[in-house]
Scaffold this motif. Structure first.
Motif, PDB file in Angstrom:
ATOM      1  N   GLU A  34       0.833  -1.203   0.000  1.00  0.00           N
ATOM      2  CA  GLU A  34       0.000   0.000   0.000  1.00  0.00           C
ATOM      3  C   GLU A  34       0.870   1.256   0.000  1.00  0.00           C
ATOM      4  OE1 GLU A  34      -2.517  -0.321   3.430  1.00  0.00           O
ATOM      5  OE2 GLU A  34      -3.951  -1.640   2.418  1.00  0.00           O
ATOM      6  N   SER A  35       0.908   1.946  -1.135  1.00  0.00           N
ATOM      7  CA  SER A  35       1.566   3.261  -1.269  1.00  0.00           C
ATOM      8  C   SER A  35       2.976   3.272  -0.687  1.00  0.00           C
ATOM      9  CB  SER A  35       0.715   4.343  -0.581  1.00  0.00           C
ATOM     10  OG  SER A  35      -0.589   4.366  -1.113  1.00  0.00           O
ATOM     11  N   VAL A  36       3.747   2.251  -1.023  1.00  0.00           N
ATOM     12  CA  VAL A  36       5.090   2.101  -0.460  1.00  0.00           C
ATOM     13  C   VAL A  36       6.074   3.044  -1.150  1.00  0.00           C
ATOM     14  CG1 VAL A  36       7.091   0.537  -0.429  1.00  0.00           C
ATOM     15  CG2 VAL A  36       4.884  -0.207   0.493  1.00  0.00           C
ATOM     16  N   LYS A  37       6.844   3.739  -0.310  1.00  0.00           N
ATOM     17  CA  LYS A  37       7.937   4.580  -0.782  1.00  0.00           C
ATOM     18  C   LYS A  37       9.233   4.097  -0.128  1.00  0.00           C
ATOM     19  CE  LYS A  37       5.193   8.787  -1.545  1.00  0.00           C
ATOM     20  NZ  LYS A  37       5.076  10.247  -1.247  1.00  0.00           N
ATOM     21  N   VAL A  38      10.291   4.033  -0.940  1.00  0.00           N
ATOM     22  CA  VAL A  38      11.615   3.653  -0.440  1.00  0.00           C
ATOM     23  C   VAL A  38      12.618   4.642  -1.002  1.00  0.00           C
ATOM     24  CG1 VAL A  38      13.373   1.853  -0.289  1.00  0.00           C
ATOM     25  CG2 VAL A  38      10.957   1.208  -0.421  1.00  0.00           C
ATOM     26  N   ARG A  45       2.684   0.697   3.573  1.00  0.00           N
ATOM     27  CA  ARG A  45       2.595  -0.520   4.370  1.00  0.00           C
ATOM     28  C   ARG A  45       2.827  -1.758   3.512  1.00  0.00           C
ATOM     29  NH1 ARG A  45      -2.487  -1.355   7.987  1.00  0.00           N
ATOM     30  NH2 ARG A  45      -3.595  -1.211   5.984  1.00  0.00           N
ATOM     31  N   VAL A  46       3.415  -2.775   4.134  1.00  0.00           N
ATOM     32  CA  VAL A  46       3.550  -4.106   3.561  1.00  0.00           C
ATOM     33  C   VAL A  46       2.699  -5.048   4.404  1.00  0.00           C
ATOM     34  CG1 VAL A  46       5.115  -6.023   3.058  1.00  0.00           C
ATOM     35  CG2 VAL A  46       5.889  -3.652   2.725  1.00  0.00           C
ATOM     36  N   GLY A  74      -2.742 -10.101   5.311  1.00  0.00           N
ATOM     37  CA  GLY A  74      -3.586  -9.088   5.919  1.00  0.00           C
ATOM     38  C   GLY A  74      -3.007  -8.434   7.155  1.00  0.00           C
ATOM     39  N   ASN A  75      -1.834  -8.897   7.593  1.00  0.00           N
ATOM     40  CA  ASN A  75      -1.200  -8.341   8.788  1.00  0.00           C
ATOM     41  C   ASN A  75      -0.099  -7.363   8.413  1.00  0.00           C
ATOM     42  OD1 ASN A  75      -2.705 -10.048  10.652  1.00  0.00           O
ATOM     43  ND2 ASN A  75      -1.448 -11.733   9.891  1.00  0.00           N
ATOM     44  N   ASP A  76      -0.075  -6.224   9.073  1.00  0.00           N
ATOM     45  CA  ASP A  76       0.929  -5.204   8.795  1.00  0.00           C
ATOM     46  C   ASP A  76       2.306  -5.720   9.216  1.00  0.00           C
ATOM     47  OD1 ASP A  76       2.495  -2.974   8.451  1.00  0.00           O
ATOM     48  OD2 ASP A  76       1.100  -1.593   9.416  1.00  0.00           O
ATOM     49  N   SER A  77       3.161  -5.951   8.219  1.00  0.00           N
ATOM     50  CA  SER A  77       4.497  -6.487   8.473  1.00  0.00           C
ATOM     51  C   SER A  77       5.585  -5.485   8.113  1.00  0.00           C
ATOM     52  CB  SER A  77       4.695  -7.780   7.673  1.00  0.00           C
ATOM     53  OG  SER A  77       3.678  -8.718   7.968  1.00  0.00           O
ATOM     54  N   THR A  78       5.215  -4.213   7.973  1.00  0.00           N
ATOM     55  CA  THR A  78       6.135  -3.191   7.495  1.00  0.00           C
ATOM     56  C   THR A  78       7.393  -3.106   8.335  1.00  0.00           C
ATOM     57  OG1 THR A  78       4.168  -1.943   6.825  1.00  0.00           O
ATOM     58  CG2 THR A  78       6.283  -0.784   6.738  1.00  0.00           C
ATOM     59  N   ASN A  79       7.253  -3.270   9.644  1.00  0.00           N
ATOM     60  CA  ASN A  79       8.395  -3.111  10.541  1.00  0.00           C
ATOM     61  C   ASN A  79       8.860  -4.434  11.152  1.00  0.00           C
ATOM     62  OD1 ASN A  79       8.517  -0.203  10.296  1.00  0.00           O
ATOM     63  ND2 ASN A  79       6.626  -0.148  11.495  1.00  0.00           N
TER      64      ASN A  79
END
Length: 236
Positions: free
Chosen positions: A5-9, A57-58, A62-67
């Motif tokens: 979702e709208s990932v920026k790196v 977000r990654v 369905g679980n937020d694994s971004t961090n």
């Protein structure tokens, strides 16, 4: 299985991935094509936690694994076969495979079962199991990189440029292996510059240009798209 979702790196002041959103459903092969420098590898690294996400977000299942740390994402069922293969050259083929199951290293039966499974999938690796990985051909190293990623029994396999630098006959073998993995039910996110082969094996696909998704659709739709034909297939 995977939703971005709208990932920026960013690398310092350079924004390599600019608000990318995509999804991969269970059992699909999804392909990302694009030119060198488009941000494809950076995006895959952000999915497995090797590059930090600046925004967005990654989500895995369905679980937020971004961090979530990268080593814990293996436990969530995600594995990466990296660009350039990344085999350990001074370790044997068997030792490289064992490292792929590092998170389950205390389960000797799991590791042994995985090694035999990958030897059956890639017989040439069995023939060279006691050979140092650095002495293998490019095609054999690519097989080893994929097999090593599969040792953790992932549910989502990320493949980064598996055809890079390989001869046409070896590329055919690699894509045959991808088709076999797909038929087994494995979910695959494939980054690849060989656009025709990649789109031919894909259920759905995205085009990534300078860090942005510019086109998406089924593999067949993008194969038939005039812009894709002109830019990536060498036809008009």
């Amino acid at each position: 299985m995977l939703k971005i979702e709208s990932v920026k790196v960013s690398y310092g002041a350079i924004e390599a991935v600019k608000g990318v959103s995509l999804e991969v459903r269970a059992g699909e092969v999804v392909t990302i094509i694009g030119a060198n420098g488009a941000g494809k590898s950076t995006l895959l690294k952000s999915i497995v936690g090797l590059e930090p996400v600046a925004e967005g977000r990654v989500l895995i299942d369905g679980n937020d694994s971004t961090n979530v740390p990268s080593h814990k994402r293996v436990g969530l069922g995600v594995a990466l076969s990296p660009e350039g293969r990344g085999v350990f050259p001074d370790q044997t083929v068997r030792e490289n495979l064992m490292l792929g199951a590092y998170s389950r290293r205390n389960d000797k039966a799991f590791v042994a079962r995985g090694i035999e499974r990958e030897f059956a999938r890639f017989p040439r690796l069995k023939e060279r199991q006691n050979q140092h990985a650095g002495t293998l051909s490019g095609g054999e190293q690519q097989m080893l990189a994929i097999a090593r990623a599969l040792m953790s029994e992932p549910r989502l396999l990320l493949l980064d440029e598996p055809s890079l630098g390989l001869a046409p006959l070896i590329i055919k073998d690699i894509f045959d292996a991808i088709r076999q993995l797909r038929s087994s039910g494995l979910t695959i996110l494939l980054v690849e510059q060989m656009a025709k082969q990649a789109l031919g094996v894909a259920d759905r696909a995205y085009v990534l240009e300078t860090g942005c998704i510019t086109l998406e659709g089924s593999g067949r739709e993008l194969l038939d798209n005039p812009k894709v034909k002109s830019a990536y297939l060498g036809t008009h």
